[in-house]
Write a protein that holds these residues in place. Structure first.
Motif, PDB file in Angstrom:
ATOM      1  N   GLU A 129       0.796  -1.230   0.000  1.00  0.00           N
ATOM      2  CA  GLU A 129       0.000   0.000   0.000  1.00  0.00           C
ATOM      3  C   GLU A 129       0.826   1.277   0.000  1.00  0.00           C
ATOM      4  OE1 GLU A 129      -0.679  -2.700   1.755  1.00  0.00           O
ATOM      5  OE2 GLU A 129      -2.830  -3.015   1.991  1.00  0.00           O
ATOM      6  N   SER A 130       2.136   1.190   0.258  1.00  0.00           N
ATOM      7  CA  SER A 130       2.974   2.390   0.258  1.00  0.00           C
ATOM      8  C   SER A 130       3.854   2.499  -0.978  1.00  0.00           C
ATOM      9  CB  SER A 130       3.853   2.433   1.519  1.00  0.00           C
ATOM     10  OG  SER A 130       3.062   2.578   2.684  1.00  0.00           O
ATOM     11  N   ASP A 157       6.493  17.445 -13.125  1.00  0.00           N
ATOM     12  CA  ASP A 157       5.774  17.394 -11.846  1.00  0.00           C
ATOM     13  C   ASP A 157       5.012  16.073 -11.746  1.00  0.00           C
ATOM     14  OD1 ASP A 157       4.416  17.813  -9.510  1.00  0.00           O
ATOM     15  OD2 ASP A 157       3.104  19.389 -10.300  1.00  0.00           O
ATOM     16  N   LYS A 158       5.610  15.119 -11.035  1.00  0.00           N
ATOM     17  CA  LYS A 158       4.987  13.809 -10.863  1.00  0.00           C
ATOM     18  C   LYS A 158       4.212  13.700  -9.560  1.00  0.00           C
ATOM     19  CE  LYS A 158       8.928  11.658  -8.545  1.00  0.00           C
ATOM     20  NZ  LYS A 158       8.207  11.587  -7.248  1.00  0.00           N
ATOM     21  N   GLY A 159       4.266  14.743  -8.711  1.00  0.00           N
ATOM     22  CA  GLY A 159       3.733  14.601  -7.362  1.00  0.00           C
ATOM     23  C   GLY A 159       4.706  13.801  -6.528  1.00  0.00           C
ATOM     24  N   ASN A 160       4.346  13.540  -5.287  1.00  0.00           N
ATOM     25  CA  ASN A 160       5.229  12.766  -4.410  1.00  0.00           C
ATOM     26  C   ASN A 160       4.458  11.656  -3.724  1.00  0.00           C
ATOM     27  OD1 ASN A 160       7.806  12.294  -3.193  1.00  0.00           O
ATOM     28  ND2 ASN A 160       6.981  13.109  -1.284  1.00  0.00           N
ATOM     29  N   GLN A 161       4.885  10.424  -3.969  1.00  0.00           N
ATOM     30  CA  GLN A 161       4.242   9.231  -3.417  1.00  0.00           C
ATOM     31  C   GLN A 161       2.742   9.234  -3.759  1.00  0.00           C
ATOM     32  OE1 GLN A 161       5.592   8.364   0.599  1.00  0.00           O
ATOM     33  NE2 GLN A 161       7.695   8.839   0.069  1.00  0.00           N
ATOM     34  N   ALA A 162       1.853   9.318  -2.779  1.00  0.00           N
ATOM     35  CA  ALA A 162       0.428   9.200  -3.078  1.00  0.00           C
ATOM     36  C   ALA A 162      -0.149  10.426  -3.787  1.00  0.00           C
ATOM     37  CB  ALA A 162      -0.363   8.943  -1.796  1.00  0.00           C
ATOM     38  N   SER A 163       0.523  11.561  -3.715  1.00  0.00           N
ATOM     39  CA  SER A 163      -0.037  12.794  -4.264  1.00  0.00           C
ATOM     40  C   SER A 163       0.090  12.825  -5.784  1.00  0.00           C
ATOM     41  CB  SER A 163       0.656  14.019  -3.662  1.00  0.00           C
ATOM     42  OG  SER A 163       2.014  14.068  -4.059  1.00  0.00           O
ATOM     43  N   THR A 164      -0.862  13.481  -6.414  1.00  0.00           N
ATOM     44  CA  THR A 164      -0.880  13.640  -7.864  1.00  0.00           C
ATOM     45  C   THR A 164      -0.174  14.925  -8.248  1.00  0.00           C
ATOM     46  OG1 THR A 164      -2.896  12.369  -8.260  1.00  0.00           O
ATOM     47  CG2 THR A 164      -2.418  14.122  -9.816  1.00  0.00           C
ATOM     48  N   ILE A 169      -0.525  11.077 -12.517  1.00  0.00           N
ATOM     49  CA  ILE A 169      -1.591  10.799 -11.566  1.00  0.00           C
ATOM     50  C   ILE A 169      -1.350   9.456 -10.891  1.00  0.00           C
ATOM     51  CG2 ILE A 169      -3.368  12.207 -12.642  1.00  0.00           C
ATOM     52  CD1 ILE A 169      -4.353   9.751 -14.110  1.00  0.00           C
ATOM     53  N   ASN A 170      -1.936   9.293  -9.730  1.00  0.00           N
ATOM     54  CA  ASN A 170      -1.795   8.072  -8.942  1.00  0.00           C
ATOM     55  C   ASN A 170      -2.889   7.077  -9.349  1.00  0.00           C
ATOM     56  OD1 ASN A 170      -1.398   6.111  -7.003  1.00  0.00           O
ATOM     57  ND2 ASN A 170      -2.068   7.381  -5.281  1.00  0.00           N
ATOM     58  N   LEU A 171      -2.484   5.919  -9.863  1.00  0.00           N
ATOM     59  CA  LEU A 171      -3.450   4.901 -10.279  1.00  0.00           C
ATOM     60  C   LEU A 171      -3.801   3.922  -9.170  1.00  0.00           C
ATOM     61  CD1 LEU A 171      -2.163   3.902 -13.842  1.00  0.00           C
ATOM     62  CD2 LEU A 171      -3.667   5.788 -13.184  1.00  0.00           C
ATOM     63  N   GLY A 172      -2.973   3.852  -8.138  1.00  0.00           N
ATOM     64  CA  GLY A 172      -3.187   2.873  -7.075  1.00  0.00           C
ATOM     65  C   GLY A 172      -1.857   2.378  -6.553  1.00  0.00           C
ATOM     66  N   THR A 173      -1.852   1.221  -5.942  1.00  0.00           N
ATOM     67  CA  THR A 173      -0.637   0.670  -5.350  1.00  0.00           C
ATOM     68  C   THR A 173      -0.369  -0.729  -5.904  1.00  0.00           C
ATOM     69  OG1 THR A 173      -1.639  -0.486  -3.462  1.00  0.00           O
ATOM     70  CG2 THR A 173      -1.279   1.901  -3.230  1.00  0.00           C
TER      71      THR A 173
END
Length: 240
Positions: A129-130, A157-164, A169-173
């Motif tokens: 999950e991380s 600009d990829k965001g950081n970890q869970a952030s978009t 964008i974050n698709l999941g884990t």
């Protein structure tokens, strides 16, 4: 004769009006990659770690080859030990042949192989999950640059970890619903799918009609992670 000419003129005017009212069909592009024979010009990279990192400690690796035992086919794999608590492992590809300076809606569908079930604990966070899978696109080439504190960072600009971020964008884990925690051994890999059906993403092509597409994992788990990308589908739909 005058009557015929007038009628002909009216037909021309009507045809022009009809054409102006006709719907403008959106141009759509589909790009599918299964990596059966090679990497199909996708290239790999690693960021969010010190520029002078210890190669033996981070154990960064990438390449193309067979999927793990029990799975059929080939894939691009990336592996690394997240000693920075922020390791970003990615692949990218240049896509050409689009309309210049045109905005597209982008839909991603990614099949990846993970050996991590949900519900596990780990240093800094869960090994499932991380570790966040991100997808995105930009009209500038993604590059790794060295920042003011001598760390390797992305110029997009990829965001950081869970952030978009603006470009990803974050698709999941990588927590795999097809792996059972109760029977977990770490040796079993299974294919899982991630997509952005519930999250809109857009990109504008450059003056040459091209974009760069990126897929990557942004990790908060302070340990080793290996991911196999078995297939990537990117659909671009021109916006009105």
């Amino acid at each position: 004769m005058r009557y015929i000419n007038q009628r002909y003129l009216l037909l021309i005017i009507f045809s022009i009006l009809l054409m102006s009212c006709s719907p403008q069909y959106e141009q759509a592009y589909q790009f599918s990659y299964t990596f059966d024979k090679d990497q199909q010009d996708w290239t790999a990279g690693f960021a969010d770690l010190p520029a002078d990192y210890d190669p033996g400690s981070y154990a960064l690796d990438s390449g193309w080859g067979e999927l793990p035992s029990g799975l059929e086919g080939n894939a691009i794999y990336l592996s690394g030990n997240n000693n920075s608590d922020d390791l970003f492992m990615f692949i990218q590809k240049h896509i050409t042949g689009l309309k210049p300076e045109t905005t597209y809606q982008v839909d991603f569908s990614i099949d990846l192989a993970s050996n991590i079930p949900a519900g596990m604990m780990g240093i800094g966070g869960s090994p499932g999950e991380s570790v966040y899978i991100k997808a995105g696109a930009a009209n500038v080439e993604p590059e790794i640059v060295t920042d003011s504190i001598n760390w390797l960072r992305m110029n997009i600009d990829k965001g950081n970890q869970a952030s978009t971020g603006e470009d990803m964008i974050n698709l999941g884990t990588i927590a795999n619903p097809n792996i059972d925690l109760e029977t977990f051994t770490g040796d079993e890999y299974a294919i899982m799918n991630l997509n952005n059906q519930a999250l809109s993403f857009h990109v504008t092509s450059d003056a040459d009609g091209s974009i760069w597409v990126m897929i990557g994992s942004d990790s908060g788990f302070e340990g080793a992670t290996t991911i196999y990308y078995a297939s990537i589908e990117t659909n671009l739909t021109e916006e009105e």
